[in-house]
Design an enzyme around this catalytic site. Structure first.
Site, mmCIF file in Angstrom:
data_model
loop_
_atom_site.group_PDB
_atom_site.id
_atom_site.type_symbol
_atom_site.label_atom_id
_atom_site.label_comp_id
_atom_site.label_asym_id
_atom_site.label_seq_id
_atom_site.Cartn_x
_atom_site.Cartn_y
_atom_site.Cartn_z
ATOM 1 N N HIS A 242 1.359 13.876 -3.765
ATOM 2 C CA HIS A 242 0.446 12.954 -3.072
ATOM 3 C C HIS A 242 0.619 13.050 -1.549
ATOM 4 O O HIS A 242 1.736 13.256 -1.058
ATOM 5 C CB HIS A 242 0.710 11.517 -3.543
ATOM 6 C CG HIS A 242 -0.324 10.548 -3.098
ATOM 7 N ND1 HIS A 242 -0.139 9.697 -2.034
ATOM 8 C CD2 HIS A 242 -1.585 10.326 -3.559
ATOM 9 C CE1 HIS A 242 -1.245 8.972 -1.870
ATOM 10 N NE2 HIS A 242 -2.131 9.332 -2.783
ATOM 11 N N ASP B 188 1.333 1.139 -8.807
ATOM 12 C CA ASP B 188 1.224 2.255 -7.870
ATOM 13 C C ASP B 188 1.297 3.527 -8.723
ATOM 14 O O ASP B 188 2.208 3.656 -9.562
ATOM 15 C CB ASP B 188 2.402 2.165 -6.881
ATOM 16 C CG ASP B 188 2.103 2.763 -5.521
ATOM 17 O OD1 ASP B 188 0.977 2.621 -5.021
ATOM 18 O OD2 ASP B 188 3.037 3.370 -4.941
ATOM 19 N N HIS C 127 0.715 7.525 -8.339
ATOM 20 C CA HIS C 127 0.400 8.705 -7.531
ATOM 21 C C HIS C 127 0.507 10.000 -8.330
ATOM 22 O O HIS C 127 1.461 10.176 -9.106
ATOM 23 C CB HIS C 127 1.392 8.819 -6.365
ATOM 24 C CG HIS C 127 1.373 7.654 -5.418
ATOM 25 N ND1 HIS C 127 0.247 7.240 -4.753
ATOM 26 C CD2 HIS C 127 2.372 6.822 -5.009
ATOM 27 C CE1 HIS C 127 0.550 6.215 -3.978
ATOM 28 N NE2 HIS C 127 1.828 5.926 -4.121
ATOM 29 N N LYS D 41 -3.557 2.281 -8.756
ATOM 30 C CA LYS D 41 -4.038 2.603 -7.409
ATOM 31 C C LYS D 41 -3.172 3.685 -6.807
ATOM 32 O O LYS D 41 -2.024 3.877 -7.224
ATOM 33 C CB LYS D 41 -4.024 1.353 -6.531
ATOM 34 C CG LYS D 41 -2.639 0.770 -6.406
ATOM 35 C CD LYS D 41 -2.634 -0.532 -5.652
ATOM 36 C CE LYS D 41 -1.241 -1.061 -5.505
ATOM 37 N NZ LYS D 41 -0.313 -0.163 -4.792
ATOM 38 N N CYS E 62 2.235 -3.558 -0.080
ATOM 39 C CA CYS E 62 1.141 -3.736 -1.044
ATOM 40 C C CYS E 62 0.733 -5.196 -1.236
ATOM 41 O O CYS E 62 -0.452 -5.486 -1.403
ATOM 42 C CB CYS E 62 1.489 -3.057 -2.361
ATOM 43 S SG CYS E 62 1.497 -1.253 -2.158
ATOM 44 N N ASP F 249 2.844 -4.294 -8.306
ATOM 45 C CA ASP F 249 3.783 -3.151 -8.275
ATOM 46 C C ASP F 249 5.240 -3.481 -8.624
ATOM 47 O O ASP F 249 6.164 -3.008 -7.925
ATOM 48 C CB ASP F 249 3.740 -2.469 -6.895
ATOM 49 C CG ASP F 249 2.367 -1.878 -6.555
ATOM 50 O OD1 ASP F 249 1.440 -2.018 -7.360
ATOM 51 O OD2 ASP F 249 2.237 -1.290 -5.463
ATOM 52 N N HIS G 294 7.426 8.782 -4.998
ATOM 53 C CA HIS G 294 7.635 7.574 -5.813
ATOM 54 C C HIS G 294 6.431 7.350 -6.724
ATOM 55 O O HIS G 294 5.330 7.817 -6.440
ATOM 56 C CB HIS G 294 7.843 6.347 -4.904
ATOM 57 C CG HIS G 294 6.610 6.012 -4.105
ATOM 58 N ND1 HIS G 294 6.291 6.654 -2.935
ATOM 59 C CD2 HIS G 294 5.612 5.125 -4.334
ATOM 60 C CE1 HIS G 294 5.151 6.176 -2.464
ATOM 61 N NE2 HIS G 294 4.708 5.254 -3.294
#
Ligand code: VGL
Ligand code: ZN
Length: 197
Positions: free
Chosen positions: A53, A47, A49, A106, A151, A9, A82
């Site tokens: 989310h 990351d 989303h 993810k 993470c 990330d 984010h």
């Protein structure tokens, strides 16, 4: 058997100026790029989303960012919006080398957050990374990136539980360090058998 570098990330939203900025998040980019040269296999995570989310405070009426909520899969921190798919915040830091072998995204499931590169936060829904590593006969993992206490921590602990030999290179990470999360992460990784170098 061989090893892989997993870069977690390193995205604009986790760097200074981003929506969920980690102090010094941009300072590790050069060192990570240099370390990539030592590995046959380099894997990056992102990351990723959808807007709205369930891990975003803005998706819950009256909830403040950084508050906690009970989700069906357990306690969840509610973050500022984010790393929204396709946004500039979700893009990798502009200086990060992105010529690795695999990019694993993810956090795209609207109802479940995913800190770990291996499982969503329900600890059971797999991302597929384990199968990728096993079929390529990779058994040793070095992890770097953001954020150490979320993470990177979740990815390292899951990998150790799955039987991989895991080392976190702490100088190439930075932490959010919210409410004791950094010390808890360091303790948890140690208990799980993760080497912190
Ligand atoms: C992360 C919080 C929310 C991370 C991702 O990359 O550590 N932290 N989403
Ligand atoms: Zn996230």
């Amino acid at each position: 058997m061989s090893d892989a570098l997993i870069v977690i990330d390193v995205q604009n939203d986790f760097c200074p100026g981003g929506a969920l900025a980690v102090a010094g998040g941009d300072e590790i980019v050069g060192g990570i790029n240099a370390l990539m040269a030592d590995f046959d296999t380099v894997i990056l995570t992102q990351d990723w989303h959808p807007a709205g989310h369930s891990s975003f405070a803005s998706s819950h009426d009256g909830a403040a960012p950084m508050s906690l909520i009970e989700m069906p899969y357990g306690l969840q921190v509610l973050w500022p919006d984010h790393c929204i798919q396709g946004s500039e915040g979700a893009a990798f830091h502009k200086d990060l080398r992105v010529d690795g072998d695999l990019i694993i995204r993810k956090g795209f499931n609207p109802a479940i957050d995913s800190y770990s590169a291996f499982f969503e936060n329900d600890h059971t829904t797999p991302t597929g990374l384990e199968g990728y590593l096993r079929t390529r006969r990779i058994d040793r993992l070095v992890m770097v990136g953001l954020a150490l206490d979320f993470c990177v921590n979740y990815s390292a602990v899951d990998a150790a539980r799955l039987g991989f030999d895991v080392t976190v290179r702490q100088e190439l990470t930075r932490a959010i360090d919210f409410d004791g999360s950094l010390q808890a992460a360091l303790d948890g990784m140690q208990v799980a058998g993760v080497a912190i170098a």
